[in-house]
Enzyme design. Structure first.
Site, PDB file in Angstrom:
ATOM      1  N   ASN A   9      28.343 115.482 108.399  1.00 65.69           N
ATOM      2  CA  ASN A   9      27.070 115.660 109.099  1.00 65.69           C
ATOM      3  C   ASN A   9      27.405 116.110 110.515  1.00 65.69           C
ATOM      4  O   ASN A   9      27.848 115.305 111.328  1.00 65.69           O
ATOM      5  CB  ASN A   9      26.304 114.327 109.103  1.00 65.69           C
ATOM      6  CG  ASN A   9      25.039 114.400 109.946  1.00 65.69           C
ATOM      7  OD1 ASN A   9      24.640 115.478 110.394  1.00 65.69           O
ATOM      8  ND2 ASN A   9      24.407 113.246 110.173  1.00 65.69           N
ATOM      9  N   LYS A  11      25.500 117.028 112.827  1.00 63.36           N
ATOM     10  CA  LYS A  11      24.463 116.661 113.810  1.00 63.36           C
ATOM     11  C   LYS A  11      24.160 117.876 114.695  1.00 63.36           C
ATOM     12  O   LYS A  11      24.202 119.008 114.209  1.00 63.36           O
ATOM     13  CB  LYS A  11      24.891 115.420 114.603  1.00 63.36           C
ATOM     14  CG  LYS A  11      25.257 114.257 113.650  1.00 63.36           C
ATOM     15  CD  LYS A  11      25.423 112.929 114.347  1.00 63.36           C
ATOM     16  CE  LYS A  11      25.795 111.859 113.326  1.00 63.36           C
ATOM     17  NZ  LYS A  11      25.948 110.532 113.899  1.00 63.36           N
ATOM     18  N   HIS A  98      18.068 109.529 108.228  1.00 64.37           N
ATOM     19  CA  HIS A  98      19.195 109.132 109.085  1.00 64.37           C
ATOM     20  C   HIS A  98      18.680 108.232 110.211  1.00 64.37           C
ATOM     21  O   HIS A  98      17.568 108.435 110.709  1.00 64.37           O
ATOM     22  CB  HIS A  98      19.867 110.382 109.666  1.00 64.37           C
ATOM     23  CG  HIS A  98      21.183 110.086 110.301  1.00 64.37           C
ATOM     24  ND1 HIS A  98      21.285 109.536 111.557  1.00 64.37           N
ATOM     25  CD2 HIS A  98      22.444 110.217 109.838  1.00 64.37           C
ATOM     26  CE1 HIS A  98      22.571 109.363 111.839  1.00 64.37           C
ATOM     27  NE2 HIS A  98      23.296 109.769 110.809  1.00 64.37           N
ATOM     28  N   GLU A 100      19.307 108.148 113.237  1.00 65.89           N
ATOM     29  CA  GLU A 100      18.934 108.858 114.470  1.00 65.89           C
ATOM     30  C   GLU A 100      17.518 109.423 114.343  1.00 65.89           C
ATOM     31  O   GLU A 100      16.764 109.456 115.317  1.00 65.89           O
ATOM     32  CB  GLU A 100      19.963 109.970 114.754  1.00 65.89           C
ATOM     33  CG  GLU A 100      21.261 109.366 115.276  1.00 65.89           C
ATOM     34  CD  GLU A 100      22.509 110.156 114.915  1.00 65.89           C
ATOM     35  OE1 GLU A 100      22.409 111.337 114.532  1.00 65.89           O
ATOM     36  OE2 GLU A 100      23.608 109.565 115.009  1.00 65.89           O
ATOM     37  N   GLU A 170      24.685 103.411 106.100  1.00 62.54           N
ATOM     38  CA  GLU A 170      25.179 103.678 107.447  1.00 62.54           C
ATOM     39  C   GLU A 170      24.693 102.567 108.379  1.00 62.54           C
ATOM     40  O   GLU A 170      23.578 102.654 108.917  1.00 62.54           O
ATOM     41  CB  GLU A 170      24.648 105.028 107.950  1.00 62.54           C
ATOM     42  CG  GLU A 170      25.096 106.207 107.128  1.00 62.54           C
ATOM     43  CD  GLU A 170      25.187 107.495 107.974  1.00 62.54           C
ATOM     44  OE1 GLU A 170      26.235 108.137 107.894  1.00 62.54           O
ATOM     45  OE2 GLU A 170      24.243 107.809 108.706  1.00 62.54           O
ATOM     46  N   GLY A 176      28.924 106.243 115.472  1.00 59.55           N
ATOM     47  CA  GLY A 176      29.332 106.790 116.769  1.00 59.55           C
ATOM     48  C   GLY A 176      29.926 105.767 117.719  1.00 59.55           C
ATOM     49  O   GLY A 176      30.065 106.042 118.908  1.00 59.55           O
ATOM     50  N   SER A 216      31.555 105.809 111.826  1.00 60.73           N
ATOM     51  CA  SER A 216      32.918 105.789 112.386  1.00 60.73           C
ATOM     52  C   SER A 216      34.013 105.913 111.328  1.00 60.73           C
ATOM     53  O   SER A 216      35.080 105.315 111.464  1.00 60.73           O
ATOM     54  CB  SER A 216      33.119 104.540 113.257  1.00 60.73           C
ATOM     55  OG  SER A 216      32.238 104.568 114.368  1.00 60.73           O
TER      56      SER A 216
HETATM   57  P1  13P Z   1      30.023 108.945 113.061  1.00 56.36           P
HETATM   58  O1  13P Z   1      30.996 109.256 111.940  1.00 56.36           O
HETATM   59  O2  13P Z   1      30.191 109.847 114.242  1.00 56.36           O
HETATM   60  O3  13P Z   1      30.024 107.493 113.388  1.00 56.36           O
HETATM   61  O4  13P Z   1      28.562 109.293 112.490  1.00 56.36           O
HETATM   62  C1  13P Z   1      28.186 108.778 111.260  1.00 56.36           C
HETATM   63  C2  13P Z   1      26.899 109.386 110.859  1.00 56.36           C
HETATM   64  O5  13P Z   1      25.876 109.140 111.463  1.00 56.36           O
HETATM   65  C3  13P Z   1      26.913 110.317 109.711  1.00 56.36           C
HETATM   66  O6  13P Z   1      25.630 110.638 109.306  1.00 56.36           O
END
Ligand code: 13P
Length: 256
Positions: A9, A11, A98, A100, A170, A176, A216
């Site tokens: 992903n 982002k 997600h 976010e 997740e 992150g 992560s």
């Molecule tokens: P990270 O791997 O940067 O922690 O992000 C995970 C994520 O949100 C994947 O959708």
């Protein structure tokens, strides 16, 4: 045999040239690794780079996914992107719900449900993201939160065959932060999710549905996470932005 899915992903990262180089490099790396047939790798670039990334994908196990969609086919929805549009540029998957999007853009379980319905109507495989915040975990509410995300996210969605849906667990506190869930913490939740799927869609569906872990994931922890019996792949953020680290994660997921 259950599908193993390694998804990146991206982002809101990369420029056009970075996106194309990254996709080329991932394509190259999986060509070198003779991926078993039940492995899929998925790239989810930002919308403007879907088509250019599609053009450089050659490996038959490398797929294209979107990070979001709007639950309508077409119309006066300025700034939105629909499932038929995503299909027309070669997407087969779409990330939905997600954390976010839930947190920053206020997406509710009802909206997520409508997105999943639209994805299914247009033969896109939704990747439904679920997960608890640290506060919810500390209060012992992990299962209750995920139960609600699954129950309302999947309300009235008909699902019969494995492969029609992917789930990504997740934990919000692991995204992150550099602090992934331990393999044991993740396995407990993954097993719980599979049990929930079995209760609602039957044992065969639950058995065959890939449940990915996200938060992560990096080369150093991927093998231990993916060795867990109910972890069937990874949804990778930061570490998917460099071909070297994403390839190392794919390699870590391969049978030894
Ligand atoms: P990270 O791997 O940067 O922690 O992000 C995970 C994520 O949100 C994947 O959708």
């Amino acid at each position: 045999m259950r599908q193993i899915v390694l998804a990146g992903n991206w982002k809101m990262h990369t420029t056009l040239s970075e996106a194309v180089s990254l996709a080329r490099a991932v394509d190259h790396c999986i060509r070198e690794q003779s991926l078993p047939s039940h492995y899929s790798v998925l790239l989810c670039p930002p919308f403007p780079f879907l088509e250019p990334v599609r053009q450089v994908i050659q490996h038959p196990s490398l797929f294209l996914g979107a990070q979001n969609l709007y639950p309508g086919d077409a119309g006066a929805f300025t700034g939105e992107v629909s499932a038929p549009m995503l299909r027309s540029v070669g997407c087969t998957y779409v990330i939905v719900g997600h954390s976010e999007r839930r947190k920053i853009f206020g997406e509710t379980n009802d909206l997520i449900n409508a997105k999943i319905a639209s994805a299914r109507t247009h033969q896109l495989v939704p990747i439904l993201c679920v997960g608890e915040t640290w506060e919810e975990r500390a209060a012992g509410k992990t299962e209750a939160v995920i139960e609600e995300q699954l129950r309302s996210g999947l309300a009235d969605i008909s699902l019969h065959h494995p492969g029609e849906l992917l789930i990504a667990y997740e934990p919000v506190w692991a995204i992150g932060t550099g602090h992934a869930a331990t393999p044991e913490q993740a396995q407990v939740v993954h097993r719980w999710i599979r049990h929930w799927l079995a209760q609602h869609y039957g044992a065969d569906f639950a058995d065959g549905t890939p449940i990915l872990y996200g938060g992560s994931v990096k080369p150093a922890n991927a093998a231990d996470l993916l060795a867990q019996p109910d972890i069937d792949g990874a949804l990778v953020g930061g570490a998917s932005l460099k071909a070297e680290s994403f390839c190392a994660i794919i390699q870590a997921a391969l049978p030894s």
